[in-house]
Design a protein around this motif. Sequence first.
Motif, short mmCIF file in Angstrom:
data_model
loop_
_atom_site.label_atom_id
_atom_site.label_comp_id
_atom_site.label_asym_id
_atom_site.label_seq_id
_atom_site.Cartn_x
_atom_site.Cartn_y
_atom_site.Cartn_z
N MET A 1 14.94 -4.97 -8.29
CA MET A 1 14.53 -6.29 -7.46
C MET A 1 14.05 -5.94 -6.01
O MET A 1 14.12 -4.84 -5.68
CB MET A 1 15.61 -7.34 -7.37
CG MET A 1 15.14 -8.88 -8.15
SD MET A 1 16.49 -9.85 -8.02
CE MET A 1 17.02 -9.67 -9.77
N GLY A 2 13.70 -7.03 -5.65
CA GLY A 2 12.99 -6.82 -4.07
C GLY A 2 11.72 -6.83 -3.87
O GLY A 2 10.64 -7.03 -5.01
N ARG A 3 10.96 -6.14 -2.89
CA ARG A 3 9.60 -6.22 -2.88
C ARG A 3 9.24 -4.83 -2.78
O ARG A 3 9.78 -3.76 -2.47
CB ARG A 3 9.26 -6.91 -1.42
CG ARG A 3 9.92 -8.26 -1.29
CD ARG A 3 9.42 -8.87 0.06
NE ARG A 3 9.75 -10.32 -0.01
CZ ARG A 3 9.32 -11.01 0.81
NH1 ARG A 3 8.14 -10.82 1.48
NH2 ARG A 3 9.74 -12.36 0.95
N ALA A 4 7.64 -4.80 -3.11
CA ALA A 4 7.34 -3.47 -3.34
C ALA A 4 7.13 -3.14 -1.67
O ALA A 4 7.04 -3.85 -0.69
CB ALA A 4 5.73 -3.61 -3.68
N THR A 5 6.94 -1.72 -1.57
CA THR A 5 6.87 -1.21 -0.27
C THR A 5 5.37 -1.17 0.17
O THR A 5 4.59 -0.77 -0.52
CB THR A 5 7.53 0.23 0.09
OG1 THR A 5 7.11 1.04 -0.88
CG2 THR A 5 9.16 0.05 -0.23
N TRP A 6 5.27 -1.20 1.49
CA TRP A 6 3.89 -0.92 2.07
C TRP A 6 4.12 -0.67 3.74
O TRP A 6 5.02 -0.78 4.18
CB TRP A 6 3.20 -2.34 1.98
CG TRP A 6 3.47 -3.39 2.85
CD1 TRP A 6 2.63 -3.49 4.03
CD2 TRP A 6 4.35 -4.33 2.73
NE1 TRP A 6 3.15 -4.69 4.55
CE2 TRP A 6 4.20 -5.26 4.12
CE3 TRP A 6 5.21 -4.66 1.64
CZ2 TRP A 6 5.12 -6.24 3.99
CZ3 TRP A 6 6.10 -5.67 1.97
CH2 TRP A 6 5.88 -6.58 2.87
N PHE A 7 2.95 -0.56 4.11
CA PHE A 7 3.13 0.19 5.48
C PHE A 7 2.26 -0.87 6.54
O PHE A 7 1.14 -1.21 6.30
CB PHE A 7 2.72 1.39 5.75
CG PHE A 7 3.56 2.71 5.19
CD1 PHE A 7 4.57 3.03 6.07
CD2 PHE A 7 3.47 2.80 3.87
CE1 PHE A 7 5.65 3.92 5.44
CE2 PHE A 7 4.48 3.93 3.16
CZ PHE A 7 5.39 4.30 4.24
N ASP A 8 2.77 -1.24 7.71
CA ASP A 8 2.12 -1.97 8.45
C ASP A 8 1.11 -1.09 9.28
O ASP A 8 0.81 0.20 8.94
CB ASP A 8 3.03 -2.28 9.85
CG ASP A 8 3.79 -3.63 9.54
OD1 ASP A 8 3.26 -4.37 8.49
OD2 ASP A 8 4.75 -4.28 10.23
N ALA A 9 0.24 -1.69 10.05
CA ALA A 9 -1.12 -0.90 10.57
C ALA A 9 -0.42 0.23 11.44
O ALA A 9 -0.90 1.33 11.84
CB ALA A 9 -1.83 -1.70 11.39
N ASP A 10 0.75 -0.39 12.27
CA ASP A 10 1.45 0.93 13.18
C ASP A 10 2.41 1.81 12.40
O ASP A 10 3.00 2.46 13.16
CB ASP A 10 1.98 -0.04 14.11
CG ASP A 10 3.31 -0.74 13.71
OD1 ASP A 10 3.49 -0.77 12.32
OD2 ASP A 10 4.04 -1.41 14.31
N GLY A 11 2.29 1.87 11.08
CA GLY A 11 3.13 2.91 10.47
C GLY A 11 4.53 2.42 10.04
O GLY A 11 5.39 3.24 9.27
#
Length: 266
Positions: A1-11
């Motif tokens: 479960m949970g959310r997919a991972t992604w990266f902010d603009a600052d990494g």
Amino acid sequence: MGRATWFDADGTKRGGWTDEEDQKLVAYINEYGIGDWRFLPRKAGLQRCGKSCRLRWLNYLRPGVKKGKFTPEEEEAIINFQSILGNRWAAIAQQMPGRSDNDIKNHWNSCLKKRLERNGIDQMTHQPIINLAVKIPSFNIDCGNSSSSTVSPSPSFSSSGSASLLNRLATGISSREHGVDRIKNILSDPRTPIITSQEEEFEESNKDHGKALAGDDQEDDFLMWDEENMRRFMDEIGQMDFETNGVYNSSSSSPYSVYETGLLDD
DNA sequence: AAGTGAAGCAACCGCGGCGTT
DNA sequence: CAACGCCGCGGTTGCTTCACT
């Protein structure tokens, strides 16, 4: 479960945590302690923000965090505490070791609230708890709330002290129109802790307390239940020894000393 | 077996409180 | 005393799983 991972603009990494990240965080905290959440992620070798680490630690990785389904006793406790404290999940979580505020909040929002609604119970006022006083005799106090016309206490007194406390608080202050003095009255009531079926003693003491409570009929005697009063109440609650005052009775079969409300029946 | 909605859970977001400068 | 930044809390969202049709 949970959310997919992604990266902010600052990494900065966002979304669901991996096992590797969990292990890094746990290993770091075990060795160095928490310290400053701002710098912890970098020191621990994580690409997360401090806030995310804190959340993950408190809600999931922290030792003693209880996962899995809530027991009926826990659910009863949540309902009762919620009737007293409102949506102050952190305060409620303090009374339920092992459960995080997020966990309790989620369970309330996704399950308990709906279940109460299904049973025709107002989630804010917890009206059926008042009816409960009829269903399960617990105390012989007219709460004196003219707006709570459904209160019809039974003459008998047989539930546990903590149950009685919760019952009285729930019925007495569920509308949050009552003041701190009133609550302190209830909490400091010597009849409150771990009461047995000493009906005579109760009846006797009720004479005195009845006088005090009789004054409650006068609305002017109530302090408004504003934020300041709530904060003071929370301070009072936080300083109390729940084992001796009955809210948390470890000697009871249930750690929360709750009583059968029947509110959770499906 | 496939589709769909509800339930449950994990995590993010925004705000307020509080300490520090 | 005001400004700033961090922390903690409560509300909300998004994803997965489950149950039902």
